[in-house]
Motif scaffolding. Structure first.
Motif, mmCIF file in Angstrom:
data_model
loop_
_atom_site.group_PDB
_atom_site.id
_atom_site.type_symbol
_atom_site.label_atom_id
_atom_site.label_comp_id
_atom_site.label_asym_id
_atom_site.label_seq_id
_atom_site.Cartn_x
_atom_site.Cartn_y
_atom_site.Cartn_z
ATOM 1 N N ASN A 1 23.583 44.251 -4.338
ATOM 2 C CA ASN A 1 23.757 43.220 -5.355
ATOM 3 C C ASN A 1 22.373 42.731 -5.781
ATOM 4 N N PRO A 2 21.906 43.102 -6.983
ATOM 5 C CA PRO A 2 20.533 42.747 -7.369
ATOM 6 C C PRO A 2 20.285 41.239 -7.429
ATOM 7 N N ALA A 3 21.291 40.455 -7.766
ATOM 8 C CA ALA A 3 21.092 39.006 -7.852
ATOM 9 C C ALA A 3 20.983 38.377 -6.466
ATOM 10 N N LYS A 4 21.856 38.794 -5.535
ATOM 11 C CA LYS A 4 21.758 38.279 -4.170
ATOM 12 C C LYS A 4 20.449 38.723 -3.517
ATOM 13 N N THR A 5 20.052 39.961 -3.770
ATOM 14 C CA THR A 5 18.796 40.462 -3.217
ATOM 15 C C THR A 5 17.621 39.618 -3.704
ATOM 16 N N LEU A 6 17.592 39.326 -5.001
ATOM 17 C CA LEU A 6 16.510 38.511 -5.555
ATOM 18 C C LEU A 6 16.532 37.104 -4.970
ATOM 19 N N ALA A 7 17.713 36.532 -4.824
ATOM 20 C CA ALA A 7 17.812 35.189 -4.236
ATOM 21 C C ALA A 7 17.259 35.180 -2.818
ATOM 22 N N ALA A 8 17.603 36.193 -2.021
ATOM 23 C CA ALA A 8 17.099 36.266 -0.643
ATOM 24 C C ALA A 8 15.589 36.445 -0.624
ATOM 25 N N GLU A 9 15.068 37.232 -1.557
ATOM 26 C CA GLU A 9 13.621 37.456 -1.611
ATOM 27 C C GLU A 9 12.857 36.199 -1.995
ATOM 28 N N LEU A 10 13.497 35.312 -2.758
ATOM 29 C CA LEU A 10 12.822 34.100 -3.218
ATOM 30 C C LEU A 10 12.953 32.936 -2.245
ATOM 31 N N ALA A 11 13.664 33.132 -1.140
ATOM 32 C CA ALA A 11 13.770 32.069 -0.145
ATOM 33 C C ALA A 11 12.384 31.737 0.393
ATOM 34 N N ASP A 12 12.041 30.455 0.413
ATOM 35 C CA ASP A 12 10.756 29.977 0.926
ATOM 36 C C ASP A 12 9.576 30.587 0.175
ATOM 37 N N ALA A 13 9.772 30.921 -1.095
ATOM 38 C CA ALA A 13 8.698 31.495 -1.910
ATOM 39 C C ALA A 13 8.470 30.641 -3.152
ATOM 40 N N LEU A 14 7.274 30.741 -3.676
ATOM 41 C CA LEU A 14 6.977 30.178 -4.992
ATOM 42 C C LEU A 14 7.083 31.326 -5.993
ATOM 43 N N PRO A 15 8.135 31.372 -6.804
ATOM 44 C CA PRO A 15 8.271 32.478 -7.762
ATOM 45 C C PRO A 15 7.189 32.416 -8.835
ATOM 46 N N ARG B 1 3.724 30.655 14.296
ATOM 47 C CA ARG B 1 4.655 29.578 14.002
ATOM 48 C C ARG B 1 5.950 29.752 14.783
ATOM 49 N N ASP B 2 6.515 28.646 15.247
ATOM 50 C CA ASP B 2 7.819 28.657 15.912
ATOM 51 C C ASP B 2 8.889 28.897 14.858
ATOM 52 N N ARG B 3 9.498 30.082 14.864
ATOM 53 C CA ARG B 3 10.454 30.461 13.820
ATOM 54 C C ARG B 3 11.719 29.611 13.852
ATOM 55 N N VAL B 4 11.977 28.908 14.950
ATOM 56 C CA VAL B 4 13.181 28.094 15.058
ATOM 57 C C VAL B 4 12.921 26.658 14.652
ATOM 58 N N GLU B 5 11.815 26.095 15.118
ATOM 59 C CA GLU B 5 11.560 24.673 14.932
ATOM 60 C C GLU B 5 10.732 24.356 13.692
ATOM 61 N N GLU B 6 9.893 25.297 13.226
ATOM 62 C CA GLU B 6 8.979 25.011 12.141
ATOM 63 C C GLU B 6 9.408 25.725 10.863
ATOM 64 N N ALA B 7 9.334 24.983 9.751
ATOM 65 C CA ALA B 7 9.665 25.575 8.455
ATOM 66 C C ALA B 7 8.581 26.567 8.048
ATOM 67 N N PRO B 8 8.951 27.649 7.370
ATOM 68 C CA PRO B 8 7.947 28.624 6.943
ATOM 69 C C PRO B 8 7.051 28.054 5.850
ATOM 70 N N ALA B 9 5.832 28.564 5.790
ATOM 71 C CA ALA B 9 4.909 28.149 4.735
ATOM 72 C C ALA B 9 5.359 28.740 3.398
ATOM 73 N N LEU B 10 5.077 28.027 2.316
ATOM 74 C CA LEU B 10 5.441 28.482 0.977
ATOM 75 C C LEU B 10 4.393 29.475 0.483
ATOM 76 N N HIS B 11 4.829 30.672 0.110
ATOM 77 C CA HIS B 11 3.930 31.697 -0.389
ATOM 78 C C HIS B 11 4.451 32.230 -1.718
ATOM 79 N N THR B 12 3.545 32.771 -2.502
ATOM 80 C CA THR B 12 3.922 33.295 -3.812
ATOM 81 C C THR B 12 4.676 34.617 -3.688
ATOM 82 N N ARG B 13 5.548 34.839 -4.644
ATOM 83 C CA ARG B 13 6.199 36.144 -4.812
ATOM 84 C C ARG B 13 6.307 36.410 -6.304
#
Length: 375
Positions: A227-241, A300-312
Motif C-alpha cells: 500500500n503506497p500510502a501506508k508505506t509513505l505514512a510509516a516512512e514519515l513517522a518521526d521525520a520532517l518531510p 538512545r533508549d528505544r523504549v523510554e526516549e522519543a526519537p530525534a526528528l530527522h529529515t526525509r
C-alpha cells in the motif's frame, strides 16, 4: 509516535477515524462524479462565454480555497491570471472574515467563490459587490446556505457542493480529502467552457476512475507493504518531510500534501520545486535535522526516549520528463547527507489524471499518519 500495528488493522483505523477522513479519501471519485453532475444540472456545460475572462478571482476560507486557486492557476497557465482574494479578519471564523475586490475588477473579470461552509456573511457581501461592478459570479457551496440564497438567481450562478451525509456531523477540515474535489470539479467544468483549461466531461470521468483506482490500492484493507500510502505514512513517522516536486502539476500536489500534513496530523513539512529545491534545502539536509546529525542517537533508549526528528525527502513527479530532470541530482544530494528518500510517480495519463493520482496517494498518506499518530 506512530502505531504501525494500527496501519494494518482496518477495524482499528475505522475506530480511530472519528472524522470520516478515510471515507472521504475513498469516495473522492464519487465526489467528482456527483460534483460534475451538479455542475451540469446548474447549466455549466451549456454555457457559451463570449471569450476568456481578463482575470479569474477566487475567494473562500482556508486551505480549500487556497488549494483550489493554486490548482486552477497551474492548470490554466498563462491564459488568464488566477488570483486568490485573501480574507481579512480577527479570527478564522465564518462571521469574522471579509473579502475585498481589487479596484480594477469589472465586467471582463470572473469571480469564483468556493467554500465548504456557505454561512460567511463576507462572501455574500463580496458576491453583491462583484455583481454591482459587473463581474460574472459563480459560487460553489453547500445548498440551502446564506451564500446559496445570495448568489442563486440574478447575482450569479450557484452550483451546490457535492456533500455526504457524514459532512454534516461537524465542521469539515479544510484539507479533508472529499472537500477539495467537491469544490474543484465544478470550477474545472466551468473553466473548460471558458477555454482556460481542458476538463470536458470525459476527462472528469477519467479523473474519477483514477481516484477509484487509487482508493483500491491505498484503502485500509490493503496491507502496508503493498500500500503506497501506508508505506509513505510509516516512512514519515518521526521525520520532517522535505517535499520536492518536479513537473508543473506536481507543484500544487506537493503544497497540498504539506498543508494536509500540518492540519490533519500536526506534522510540519517544507516544500519546494526542483531544481531550485536543491539549493534551497541543501543546508537543511546538512544541518541539525540531518539523518546523521545526532551521533548519540545510537545509544538512545528505544523504549523510554522519543526519537530525534530527522529529515526525509519526498519526491513527487507528475510524469517522466524526457531527458530533462533533476531527479538524479536530488537522489545524489539526499544520499550525500544520508537522508532517506521516498518517491511517487503516477502512471501515464492526462494532466488531470496524473495530478489526481498524486493528490489521492498523498491524501491517504496524510490521513494514515494522522490516525496512527493519535493512537
Amino acid at each position: 509516535m506512530l502505531d504501525e500495528s494500527l496501519l494494518d488493522s482496518p477495524e482499528g483505523l475505522a475506530e480511530a477515524d472519528r472524522h470520516a477522513l478515510l471515507r472521504g479519501a475513498a469516495e473522492a471519485g464519487a465526489r467528482v462524479r456527483t460534483a460534475a453532475r451538479h455542475a451540469a444540472e446548474a447549466g455549466v456545460n451549456d454555457l457559451k462565454p463570449d471569450g476568456r475572462p481578463r482575470a479569474v478571482l477566487i475567494a473562500g476560507p482556508g486551505a480549500a480555497a487556497t488549494q483550489t486557486a493554486d490548482l486552477l492557476g497551474t492548470l490554466a497557465g498563462g491564459g488568464s491570471p488566477v488570483t486568490r482574494l485573501a480574507p481579512t479578519g480577527v479570527a478564522p471564523a465564518a462571521g469574522a472574515l471579509r473579502w475585498e475586490l481589487p479596484g480594477s475588477a469589472g465586467s471582463v473579470d470572473l469571480l469564483l467563490i468556493a467554500t465548504p461552509d456557505g454561512t460567511e456573511p463576507g462572501l455574500s457581501l463580496l458576491a453583491e459587490q462583484a455583481y454591482r461592478r459587473g463581474c460574472t459570479v459563480v459560487a460553489v457551496a453547500p445548498a440551502r446556505t446564506p451564500l446559496a440564497e445570495a448568489v442563486n438567481g440574478s447575482v450569479g450562478l450557484f452550483v451546490p457542493m457535492a456533500t455526504a451525509p457524514y459532512d454534516q456531523d461537524e465542521p469539515l477540515a479544510a484539507s479533508a480529502p472529499g472537500v477539495l474535489w467537491a469544490l474543484l470539479t465544478p470550477l474545472l467544468a466551468l473553466l473548460d467552457r471558458t477555454g482556460l483549461l481542458t476538463a470536458p466531461p470525459d476527462v472528469l470521468g477519467k479523473v474519477a476512475d483514477r481516484l477509484d483506482g487509487i482508493a483500491e490500492r491505498c484503502g485500509p484493507a490493503i496491507v502496508t507493504y503493498s500500500n503506497p500510502a501506508k508505506t509513505l505514512a510509516a516512512e514519515l513517522a518521526d521525520a520532517l518531510p522535505v517535499v520536492w516536486t518536479e513537473g508543473v502539476s506536481a507543484g500544487p500536489a506537493g503544497r497540498r500534501f504539506a498543508a494536509a500534513l500540518a492540519e490533519l496530523s500536526g506534522t510540519p513539512a517544507v516544500v519546494a520545486e526542483l531544481p531550485e529545491a536543491l539549493a534551497a534545502h541543501s543546508a537543511l539536509l546538512a544541518g541539525p535535522l540531518a539523518a546523521g546529525a545526532d551521533p548519540d542517537d545510537f545509544f538512545r533508549d528505544r523504549v523510554e526516549e522519543a526519537p530525534a526528528l530527522h529529515t526525509r525527502v519526498v519526491l513527487l513527479r507528475d510524469r517522466p520528463i524526457g531527458g530533462l530532470t533533476a531527479a538524479p541530482a536530488a537522489r545524489d544530494l539526499a544520499l550525500t547527507h544520508d537522508t532517506p528518500i521516498s518517491e511517487l510517480e503516477p502512471e501515464a495519463g492526462g494532466e488531470l489524471e496524473t495530478l489526481a493520482e498524486l493528490i489521492a496517494v498523498t491524501d491517504f498518506a496524510a490521513v494514515y499518519l494522522a490516525l496512527a499518530s493519535r493512537a
